[in-house]
Scaffold this motif. Structure first.
Motif, PDB file in Angstrom:
ATOM      1  N   GLN A   1       0.479   3.187  -9.571  1.00 44.70           N
ATOM      2  CA  GLN A   1       0.502   1.664  -8.152  1.00 44.70           C
ATOM      3  C   GLN A   1       2.075   2.759  -7.381  1.00 44.70           C
ATOM      4  O   GLN A   1       2.489   2.697  -6.718  1.00 44.70           O
ATOM      5  CB  GLN A   1       1.706   1.148  -8.920  1.00 44.70           C
ATOM      6  CG  GLN A   1       2.554   1.129  -9.699  1.00 44.70           C
ATOM      7  CD  GLN A   1       2.461   1.385 -11.775  1.00 44.70           C
ATOM      8  OE1 GLN A   1       0.960   2.029 -11.669  1.00 44.70           O
ATOM      9  NE2 GLN A   1       3.303   1.046 -11.927  1.00 44.70           N
TER      10      GLN A   1
ATOM     11  N   ASN B   1       1.613   3.646  -3.681  1.00 47.42           N
ATOM     12  CA  ASN B   1       2.544   1.854  -2.857  1.00 47.42           C
ATOM     13  C   ASN B   1       4.100   1.653  -3.262  1.00 47.42           C
ATOM     14  O   ASN B   1       4.347   0.487  -2.358  1.00 47.42           O
ATOM     15  CB  ASN B   1       1.387   0.775  -2.931  1.00 47.42           C
ATOM     16  CG  ASN B   1      -0.101   0.969  -3.189  1.00 47.42           C
ATOM     17  OD1 ASN B   1      -0.749   1.618  -3.351  1.00 47.42           O
ATOM     18  ND2 ASN B   1      -0.778   0.459  -1.595  1.00 47.42           N
TER      19      ASN B   1
ATOM     20  N   MET C   1      -6.275  -2.538  -5.274  1.00 41.95           N
ATOM     21  CA  MET C   1      -4.923  -1.881  -4.558  1.00 41.95           C
ATOM     22  C   MET C   1      -4.100  -2.964  -3.377  1.00 41.95           C
ATOM     23  O   MET C   1      -5.481  -2.220  -2.429  1.00 41.95           O
ATOM     24  CB  MET C   1      -4.779  -0.196  -5.133  1.00 41.95           C
ATOM     25  CG  MET C   1      -4.608   0.340  -6.503  1.00 41.95           C
ATOM     26  SD  MET C   1      -4.860   1.916  -5.952  1.00 41.95           S
ATOM     27  CE  MET C   1      -2.595   2.955  -5.705  1.00 41.95           C
TER      28      MET C   1
ATOM     29  N   SER D   1      -9.270   0.563  -6.966  1.00 40.29           N
ATOM     30  CA  SER D   1      -9.074   1.259  -6.135  1.00 40.29           C
ATOM     31  C   SER D   1      -9.687   1.082  -5.028  1.00 40.29           C
ATOM     32  O   SER D   1      -9.289   2.616  -3.607  1.00 40.29           O
ATOM     33  CB  SER D   1      -7.981   2.483  -6.668  1.00 40.29           C
ATOM     34  OG  SER D   1      -9.272   3.192  -6.905  1.00 40.29           O
TER      35      SER D   1
ATOM     36  N   VAL E   1       1.425  -8.484  -4.780  1.00 44.84           N
ATOM     37  CA  VAL E   1       1.091  -7.985  -6.268  1.00 44.84           C
ATOM     38  C   VAL E   1       2.208  -7.674  -6.556  1.00 44.84           C
ATOM     39  O   VAL E   1       3.283  -8.013  -6.081  1.00 44.84           O
ATOM     40  CB  VAL E   1       0.926  -5.901  -4.383  1.00 44.84           C
ATOM     41  CG1 VAL E   1       1.662  -4.823  -6.082  1.00 44.84           C
ATOM     42  CG2 VAL E   1      -0.201  -5.849  -4.494  1.00 44.84           C
TER      43      VAL E   1
ATOM     44  N   HIS F   1       3.325  -4.710  -8.536  1.00 46.51           N
ATOM     45  CA  HIS F   1       3.519  -3.840  -9.384  1.00 46.51           C
ATOM     46  C   HIS F   1       3.665  -3.719 -10.571  1.00 46.51           C
ATOM     47  O   HIS F   1       4.247  -2.841 -11.780  1.00 46.51           O
ATOM     48  CB  HIS F   1       4.744  -2.760  -8.710  1.00 46.51           C
ATOM     49  CG  HIS F   1       4.349  -2.765  -7.115  1.00 46.51           C
ATOM     50  ND1 HIS F   1       3.530  -1.698  -6.520  1.00 46.51           N
ATOM     51  CD2 HIS F   1       4.934  -3.051  -6.030  1.00 46.51           C
ATOM     52  CE1 HIS F   1       3.400  -1.860  -5.719  1.00 46.51           C
ATOM     53  NE2 HIS F   1       4.124  -2.372  -4.875  1.00 46.51           N
TER      54      HIS F   1
ATOM     55  N   PRO G   1      -3.846  -2.121 -13.845  1.00 49.38           N
ATOM     56  CA  PRO G   1      -4.454  -2.762 -12.925  1.00 49.38           C
ATOM     57  C   PRO G   1      -4.978  -4.150 -12.078  1.00 49.38           C
ATOM     58  O   PRO G   1      -4.709  -4.955 -13.277  1.00 49.38           O
ATOM     59  CB  PRO G   1      -5.912  -1.555 -12.974  1.00 49.38           C
ATOM     60  CG  PRO G   1      -5.362  -1.289 -14.214  1.00 49.38           C
ATOM     61  CD  PRO G   1      -4.857  -1.793 -14.799  1.00 49.38           C
TER      62      PRO G   1
END
Length: 415
Positions: free
Chosen positions: A30, A33, A78, A122, A380, A382, A386
């Motif tokens: 992560q 991002n 993601m 992803s 999100v 983080h 995932p």
């Protein structure tokens, strides 16, 4: 900093500045991002804090993603994605990667930089296939539904893998996919970091470029072709494949025998592979798992030795003590996981002393993530797990003091 030169291979060991180089790592997919500015979903303050914490534990390598694909509307993804359409990039996410690489370099970390993904979190193989075929839907495997807090029952893992593997098995689309993928690789490795001024292909903080996260049965010709493409682009770093080594030695050799592949990889997933049961109230399942992972590490290291290449075990994790509390709660204890990690680290220390293994990396660092934290504007949080998996399944958090002590002790012994 412990070194500043590029990582090299000598025999079955890694070297930096003329000295053996071993890694004690974490998966931090992560990071790209998190490195973006807040308006694009990033959290640089938290990123810097967590990197400082990892440094204090003795961690010296992070395995990161440097590619993600999709418009951002897809599930289990993601967000925001780096490549929003073939050849179209979100510059703000690229700048997040720039920030991350600068932050790693300043702290003396190196990174294994992953360029694609078998799995959908992803985008990866399946997104490439959907782009080229024009498919509006992807046959996702069972994935975590944030609303129902359970795994969906639609789709199958085998069907999804078969769909994604059209990336290199479907002759009718393979040429187009190959062109998009290689162009994406070129864009990433030739990018000039907007902070450091370094072209990525010449950044010594990058330990290696990795073709894909867990490609399933990658053909030997494909590995050789893609790794050769990266090599011909003039990169100064190492190259590896990224397979689990879940299957047989022929699959392992297919992924690693190429002269363009510098070291071997393995992952070990005790629960996903039906070896370990976190609900088992006895110690039988844990002891069986410790034996299995020990044998696995010794086997894969032996296979690597046969190829004359180093070995990094770059993924492994374990659920919290589900026999004592909620499996997916960050408040549940980690006693068994700590013992499991200690077993892996002991084996690595023994093999490392013989010059036969170059390191390990836990899956995955979740740092300051908490269930109560507010998601950002993209939904999100983080978390180390995932977006297609249950939050806090495998995450190692800043609050996991006992696990952190295991990591710190191993770093002291191994490095």
């Amino acid at each position: 900093m412990t070194g500043s030169g590029f990582i090299k291979v000598q025999g079955t060991q890694l070297f930096r500045d003329g000295k053996p180089y071993k890694v004690v790592g974490v998966n931090f997919w992560q990071g790209m991002n998190m490195g973006a500015i807040e308006e694009w979903g990033g959290d640089r303050k938290r990123l810097d804090t967590e990197l400082d914490e990892l440094k204090s534990l003795g961690i010296n390598m992070l395995r990161i993603m440097a590619s993600s694909e999709g418009t951002g509307d897809e599930p289990f993804r993601m967000k925001p994605c780096l490549m929003t359409a073939p050849g179209v990039y979100n510059e703000e996410i690229f700048r997040g990667l720039d920030y991350l690489m600068d932050a790693l370099s300043k702290r003396g970390f190196t990174a294994i930089v992953t360029l694609n993904n078998q799995w959908h979190w992803s985008g990866g193989f399946s997104q490439y296939v959907a782009w080229v075929t024009g498919d509006k839907t992807i046959p996702y495997p069972p994935s975590w539904d944030l609303k129902t807090k359970a795994y969906t029952t639609s789709g199958s893992n085998d069907d999804f893998v078969a769909y994604g593997n059209r990336f290199y098995t479907d002759e009718s689309i393979r040429g187009k996919i190959d062109a998009i993928y290689k162009a994406n690789i070129d864009t990433i490795i030739n990018r000039r970091n907007t902070i450091t001024g370094l072209v990525y292909s010449q950044d010594p903080a990058i330990l290696a470029w990795e073709l894909c996260n867990e490609p399933q049965f990658p053909p030997a010709w494909w590995v050789d072709d893609i790794a050769g493409h990266i090599r011909k682009a003039g990169v100064s770093q190492l190259i590896t494949t990224g397979i689990e080594t879940k299957y047989h030695q022929q699959d392992f050799n297919n992924a690693h025998a190429s002269s363009h592949i510098d070291f071997c990889t393995s992952h070990f997933w005790c629960e996903n592979w039906d070896i370990y049961d976190p609900q088992d109230k006895t110690d039988q399942s844990l002891e069986k798992t410790k034996l299995a992972v020990t044998e696995f590490m010794q086997k894969v290291t032996a296979w690597s030795q046969e190829l004359g290449k180093p070995h990094i075990m770059e993924e492994f994790g374990m659920a919290r003590d589900a026999h004592l509390g909620e499996k997916y709660s960050e408040k549940t204890s980690t006693t068994r996981r700590d013992g499991y990690f200690s077993t892996i680290f002991k084996v690595a220390e023994q093999l490392g002393a013989e010059g036969k293994i170059s390191g390990t990396a836990i899956w995955a660092w979740g740092g300051q993530a908490t269930a109560s934290a507010q998601a950002n504007q993209y939904g999100v949080k983080h978390i180390g797990d995932p977006p297609h998996e249950a939050p806090f399944w495998y995450s190692v958090l800043s609050s996991d003091e006992s696990t952190k002590e295991v990591l710190k002790t191993h770093a002291h012994q191994f490095l």
